[in-house]
Design a protein around this motif. Sequence first.
Motif, PDB file in Angstrom:
ATOM      1  N   GLU A 166      -4.883  84.472  19.896  1.00  0.00           N
ATOM      2  CA  GLU A 166      -5.698  83.300  19.567  1.00  0.00           C
ATOM      3  C   GLU A 166      -7.149  83.678  19.778  1.00  0.00           C
ATOM      4  O   GLU A 166      -7.550  84.073  20.865  1.00  0.00           O
ATOM      5  CB  GLU A 166      -5.338  82.097  20.434  1.00  0.00           C
ATOM      6  CG  GLU A 166      -6.076  80.846  19.987  1.00  0.00           C
ATOM      7  CD  GLU A 166      -5.618  79.591  20.702  1.00  0.00           C
ATOM      8  OE1 GLU A 166      -5.967  78.491  20.244  1.00  0.00           O
ATOM      9  OE2 GLU A 166      -4.910  79.696  21.717  1.00  0.00           O
ATOM     10  N   GLY A 179      -7.505  77.454  17.906  1.00  0.00           N
ATOM     11  CA  GLY A 179      -6.879  77.210  16.613  1.00  0.00           C
ATOM     12  C   GLY A 179      -7.073  78.325  15.610  1.00  0.00           C
ATOM     13  O   GLY A 179      -6.510  78.284  14.527  1.00  0.00           O
ATOM     14  N   GLU A 180      -7.857  79.363  15.937  1.00  0.00           N
ATOM     15  CA  GLU A 180      -7.983  80.541  15.085  1.00  0.00           C
ATOM     16  C   GLU A 180      -6.974  81.567  15.565  1.00  0.00           C
ATOM     17  O   GLU A 180      -6.990  81.986  16.717  1.00  0.00           O
ATOM     18  CB  GLU A 180      -9.386  81.154  15.186  1.00  0.00           C
ATOM     19  CG  GLU A 180     -10.422  80.476  14.363  1.00  0.00           C
ATOM     20  CD  GLU A 180     -11.743  81.243  14.394  1.00  0.00           C
ATOM     21  OE1 GLU A 180     -11.979  82.054  15.316  1.00  0.00           O
ATOM     22  OE2 GLU A 180     -12.539  81.014  13.485  1.00  0.00           O
ATOM     23  N   TRP A 181      -6.103  81.977  14.684  1.00  0.00           N
ATOM     24  CA  TRP A 181      -5.057  82.923  15.046  1.00  0.00           C
ATOM     25  C   TRP A 181      -5.227  84.199  14.248  1.00  0.00           C
ATOM     26  O   TRP A 181      -5.563  84.176  13.063  1.00  0.00           O
ATOM     27  CB  TRP A 181      -3.685  82.312  14.796  1.00  0.00           C
ATOM     28  CG  TRP A 181      -3.429  81.138  15.675  1.00  0.00           C
ATOM     29  CD1 TRP A 181      -3.666  79.829  15.379  1.00  0.00           C
ATOM     30  CD2 TRP A 181      -2.932  81.160  16.999  1.00  0.00           C
ATOM     31  NE1 TRP A 181      -3.341  79.041  16.450  1.00  0.00           N
ATOM     32  CE2 TRP A 181      -2.880  79.834  17.461  1.00  0.00           C
ATOM     33  CE3 TRP A 181      -2.514  82.174  17.850  1.00  0.00           C
ATOM     34  CZ2 TRP A 181      -2.428  79.508  18.725  1.00  0.00           C
ATOM     35  CZ3 TRP A 181      -2.064  81.843  19.117  1.00  0.00           C
ATOM     36  CH2 TRP A 181      -2.026  80.520  19.539  1.00  0.00           C
ATOM     37  N   TYR A 203      -5.785  82.927  10.718  1.00  0.00           N
ATOM     38  CA  TYR A 203      -4.692  82.135  10.160  1.00  0.00           C
ATOM     39  C   TYR A 203      -4.733  80.747  10.785  1.00  0.00           C
ATOM     40  O   TYR A 203      -5.200  80.585  11.913  1.00  0.00           O
ATOM     41  CB  TYR A 203      -3.342  82.798  10.459  1.00  0.00           C
ATOM     42  CG  TYR A 203      -3.168  84.109   9.736  1.00  0.00           C
ATOM     43  CD1 TYR A 203      -2.708  84.145   8.438  1.00  0.00           C
ATOM     44  CD2 TYR A 203      -3.496  85.309  10.352  1.00  0.00           C
ATOM     45  CE1 TYR A 203      -2.558  85.345   7.759  1.00  0.00           C
ATOM     46  CE2 TYR A 203      -3.352  86.507   9.684  1.00  0.00           C
ATOM     47  CZ  TYR A 203      -2.885  86.524   8.393  1.00  0.00           C
ATOM     48  OH  TYR A 203      -2.746  87.706   7.723  1.00  0.00           O
ATOM     49  N   PRO A 204      -4.208  79.745  10.089  1.00  0.00           N
ATOM     50  CA  PRO A 204      -4.284  78.373  10.600  1.00  0.00           C
ATOM     51  C   PRO A 204      -3.313  78.071  11.743  1.00  0.00           C
ATOM     52  O   PRO A 204      -3.493  77.090  12.453  1.00  0.00           O
ATOM     53  CB  PRO A 204      -3.945  77.521   9.373  1.00  0.00           C
ATOM     54  CG  PRO A 204      -3.131  78.409   8.497  1.00  0.00           C
ATOM     55  CD  PRO A 204      -3.649  79.799   8.740  1.00  0.00           C
ATOM     56  N   SER A 205      -2.307  78.936  11.929  1.00  0.00           N
ATOM     57  CA  SER A 205      -1.322  78.672  12.983  1.00  0.00           C
ATOM     58  C   SER A 205      -0.788  79.986  13.544  1.00  0.00           C
ATOM     59  O   SER A 205      -0.900  81.042  12.928  1.00  0.00           O
ATOM     60  CB  SER A 205      -0.153  77.849  12.440  1.00  0.00           C
ATOM     61  OG  SER A 205       0.592  78.625  11.510  1.00  0.00           O
ATOM     62  N   ARG A 206      -0.184  79.894  14.709  1.00  0.00           N
ATOM     63  CA  ARG A 206       0.454  81.064  15.326  1.00  0.00           C
ATOM     64  C   ARG A 206       1.555  81.598  14.415  1.00  0.00           C
ATOM     65  O   ARG A 206       1.702  82.806  14.247  1.00  0.00           O
ATOM     66  CB  ARG A 206       1.027  80.685  16.688  1.00  0.00           C
ATOM     67  CG  ARG A 206       1.839  81.804  17.327  1.00  0.00           C
ATOM     68  CD  ARG A 206       2.400  81.391  18.672  1.00  0.00           C
ATOM     69  NE  ARG A 206       1.437  81.533  19.736  1.00  0.00           N
ATOM     70  CZ  ARG A 206       1.137  82.692  20.329  1.00  0.00           C
ATOM     71  NH1 ARG A 206       1.706  83.794  19.935  1.00  0.00           N
ATOM     72  NH2 ARG A 206       0.253  82.733  21.295  1.00  0.00           N
ATOM     73  N   GLU A 207       2.322  80.698  13.818  1.00  0.00           N
ATOM     74  CA  GLU A 207       3.432  81.096  12.963  1.00  0.00           C
ATOM     75  C   GLU A 207       2.939  81.884  11.747  1.00  0.00           C
ATOM     76  O   GLU A 207       3.544  82.880  11.363  1.00  0.00           O
ATOM     77  CB  GLU A 207       4.232  79.865  12.505  1.00  0.00           C
ATOM     78  CG  GLU A 207       4.999  79.177  13.617  1.00  0.00           C
ATOM     79  CD  GLU A 207       4.096  78.329  14.530  1.00  0.00           C
ATOM     80  OE1 GLU A 207       3.017  77.874  14.085  1.00  0.00           O
ATOM     81  OE2 GLU A 207       4.467  78.149  15.696  1.00  0.00           O
ATOM     82  N   ALA A 208       1.847  81.424  11.155  1.00  0.00           N
ATOM     83  CA  ALA A 208       1.290  82.138   9.996  1.00  0.00           C
ATOM     84  C   ALA A 208       0.831  83.536  10.408  1.00  0.00           C
ATOM     85  O   ALA A 208       1.048  84.507   9.681  1.00  0.00           O
ATOM     86  CB  ALA A 208       0.140  81.348   9.392  1.00  0.00           C
TER      87      ALA A 208
END
Length: 80
Positions: A26, A13-15, A39-44
């Motif tokens: 990741e 969950g760390e990106w 970041y909180p997400s892959r998209e971010a």
Amino acid sequence: MALFKKRTVGKPGEWYYCLEHKKVEEGPECPAQNRFGPYPSREAAQHAMDTARERNLEWDTDPKWHDEDKGKGESGPSGA
């Protein structure tokens, strides 16, 4: 004995965005000096460069950070 352990695998969950390889990863795969995150997400993380560009523009246009006009019109150290 080392005081700090080098973390070789990231937490789920760390990106991060790797600046050297220009890819999202990741967990920290590359050295900290070469990445943005976490970041909180892959998209971010995919938008890391856009986020950095927007923040730089905000800082560049923030009047609190522009003090080069201060002191204009005053005499310099030579007194002239």
